[in-house]
Enzyme design. Sequence first.
Site, mmCIF file in Angstrom:
data_model
loop_
_atom_site.group_PDB
_atom_site.id
_atom_site.type_symbol
_atom_site.label_atom_id
_atom_site.label_comp_id
_atom_site.label_asym_id
_atom_site.label_seq_id
_atom_site.Cartn_x
_atom_site.Cartn_y
_atom_site.Cartn_z
ATOM 1 N N ARG A 1 -9.707 -36.233 33.008
ATOM 2 C CA ARG A 1 -10.960 -35.528 32.779
ATOM 3 C C ARG A 1 -11.802 -36.321 31.798
ATOM 4 O O ARG A 1 -11.386 -37.330 31.290
ATOM 5 C CB ARG A 1 -10.698 -34.113 32.253
ATOM 6 C CG ARG A 1 -9.485 -33.976 31.324
ATOM 7 C CD ARG A 1 -9.602 -33.823 29.870
ATOM 8 N NE ARG A 1 -10.893 -33.800 29.280
ATOM 9 C CZ ARG A 1 -11.266 -34.649 28.313
ATOM 10 N NH1 ARG A 1 -10.424 -35.590 27.911
ATOM 11 N NH2 ARG A 1 -12.442 -34.562 27.744
ATOM 12 N N ASP B 1 -21.910 -34.675 29.779
ATOM 13 C CA ASP B 1 -21.566 -34.917 31.177
ATOM 14 C C ASP B 1 -22.783 -35.266 32.015
ATOM 15 O O ASP B 1 -22.648 -35.739 33.138
ATOM 16 C CB ASP B 1 -20.855 -33.689 31.748
ATOM 17 C CG ASP B 1 -19.559 -33.431 31.006
ATOM 18 O OD1 ASP B 1 -19.614 -32.832 29.912
ATOM 19 O OD2 ASP B 1 -18.499 -33.871 31.494
ATOM 20 N N LYS C 1 -19.727 -29.553 27.577
ATOM 21 C CA LYS C 1 -18.737 -28.480 27.619
ATOM 22 C C LYS C 1 -19.295 -27.162 27.111
ATOM 23 O O LYS C 1 -20.050 -27.147 26.124
ATOM 24 C CB LYS C 1 -17.518 -28.898 26.776
ATOM 25 C CG LYS C 1 -16.347 -27.953 26.794
ATOM 26 C CD LYS C 1 -15.871 -27.611 28.194
ATOM 27 C CE LYS C 1 -15.607 -28.844 28.995
ATOM 28 N NZ LYS C 1 -15.436 -28.613 30.444
HETATM 29 C C1 LIG Z 1 -17.298 -38.522 27.200
HETATM 30 S S1 LIG Z 1 -17.478 -37.313 28.386
HETATM 31 C C2 LIG Z 1 -16.639 -36.004 27.675
HETATM 32 C C3 LIG Z 1 -17.110 -34.699 28.206
HETATM 33 O O1 LIG Z 1 -16.356 -34.317 29.367
HETATM 34 C C4 LIG Z 1 -15.715 -33.108 29.057
HETATM 35 O O2 LIG Z 1 -15.583 -32.265 30.134
HETATM 36 P P1 LIG Z 1 -14.136 -32.054 30.842
HETATM 37 O O3 LIG Z 1 -13.098 -32.049 29.751
HETATM 38 O O4 LIG Z 1 -14.308 -30.740 31.537
HETATM 39 O O5 LIG Z 1 -13.988 -33.206 31.792
HETATM 40 C C5 LIG Z 1 -16.581 -32.475 27.999
HETATM 41 O O6 LIG Z 1 -17.747 -31.900 28.535
HETATM 42 C C6 LIG Z 1 -16.880 -33.674 27.163
HETATM 43 O O7 LIG Z 1 -17.953 -33.583 26.292
#
Ligand SMILES: CSC[C@H]1O[C@H](OP(=O)(O)O)[C@H](O)[C@@H]1O
Length: 367
Positions: free
Chosen positions: A53, A243, A254
């Site tokens: 992720r 994102d 997030k």
């Molecule tokens: C450096 S991008 C990180 C960004 O991605 C995360 O989302 P997820 O854990 O659902 O993939 C989160 O929004 C972070 O800020």
Amino acid sequence: MKIDGKQYRSVWLSDDKKSIHIFNQERLPYSLEILTLSTMAEAADAIVTMKTRGAPLIGVVGAYGLAFAISEDTSDRHIEDSYKVLVETRPTAINLKWALQRLKQAVLNVPEISRKELAFKVCADIADEDVELCKNIGIHGLELIKQIAAAKPEGETVNIMTHCNAGWLATVDWGTALAPIYMAYNEGIDVHVWVDETRPRNQGTLTAFELGKHGVKHTLIADNAGGHLMQHGEVDMVIVGTDRVTANGDVCNKIGTYLKALAAKENRVPFYVALPSPTIDPEVADGVKEIPIEQRAGQEQSHVQGITELGKRGIVNTAPEGTRCANYAFDVTPAELVTGLITERGFCDANRQSIKKMFPELLSSSK
Ligand SMILES: CSC[C@H]1O[C@H](OP(=O)(O)O)[C@H](O)[C@@H]1O
């Protein structure tokens, strides 16, 4: 970055160059489990289930998933079909679509005979570029931390708040929001990080894992504690990842980021967003209206993982059986709440004019 003295990236090619290795981020920080992905289906599953992720990282893993598909069948049809499967795994982070489109356009432009080798080269290029982009985010973000440190009484700690995990586990290396913090720590600046646990998937425990392994002082807090800490002067700056950033500077990140930004505005705490330029979506202007917000299974909200008293990873039900949950994975912070964007080319304001000046190739004059 290092874990117990060993250098890692978050994704790396196997010795036989036919598969990739990733950390199973569903198991982190409780156990360091390395997974091997060799097919498009395995890459797609890893993204959907969030075994891997983080916006830049799912872009790289998605691209390798398409390269695995091309290894099986180099036809245009198969490439288009595989692209569609992968791009639909998670709708919000633009990095996934950006990486898949870059790879698809590259391979469709060459004869089928050349596509397999080119596909893996493009994936390696995207991964290597991400490392450089994030390192440069760190260099530019370090300057902001130095300014904050200089404005504080001698010897006082710089207190930084972050949300979710935008560290090296969300990218190929360095991270985005955490890159400036690592560089500040490496330069001997006394930094401490307030780490939002970031319900419901608690990516803050990944941030705590990263910072702990690097030696950076940090404190894990409930997501709702941020406003209180800002009110009491305990936060010098907020740095988060993202994102997707729109052409107007709206920031999708997030869930909970928007509330953090509101509290920062109210308490006059600088709110910075760190991102590599592939996270900018020039096709979207109004983030609140146009960015698709992923909704994930309610089970992620009603059940959390942790360590049982036996030291084993366990899943605990935190809501009455059958409780309906609404699990929005992201929200959008309007540009006017963002102090600035920390990019690989430097700092820019969160508005179209400033973004266009920093990245003219992204925002044509017609937009
Ligand atoms: C450096 S991008 C990180 C960004 O991605 C995360 O989302 P997820 O854990 O659902 O993939 C989160 O929004 C972070 O800020």
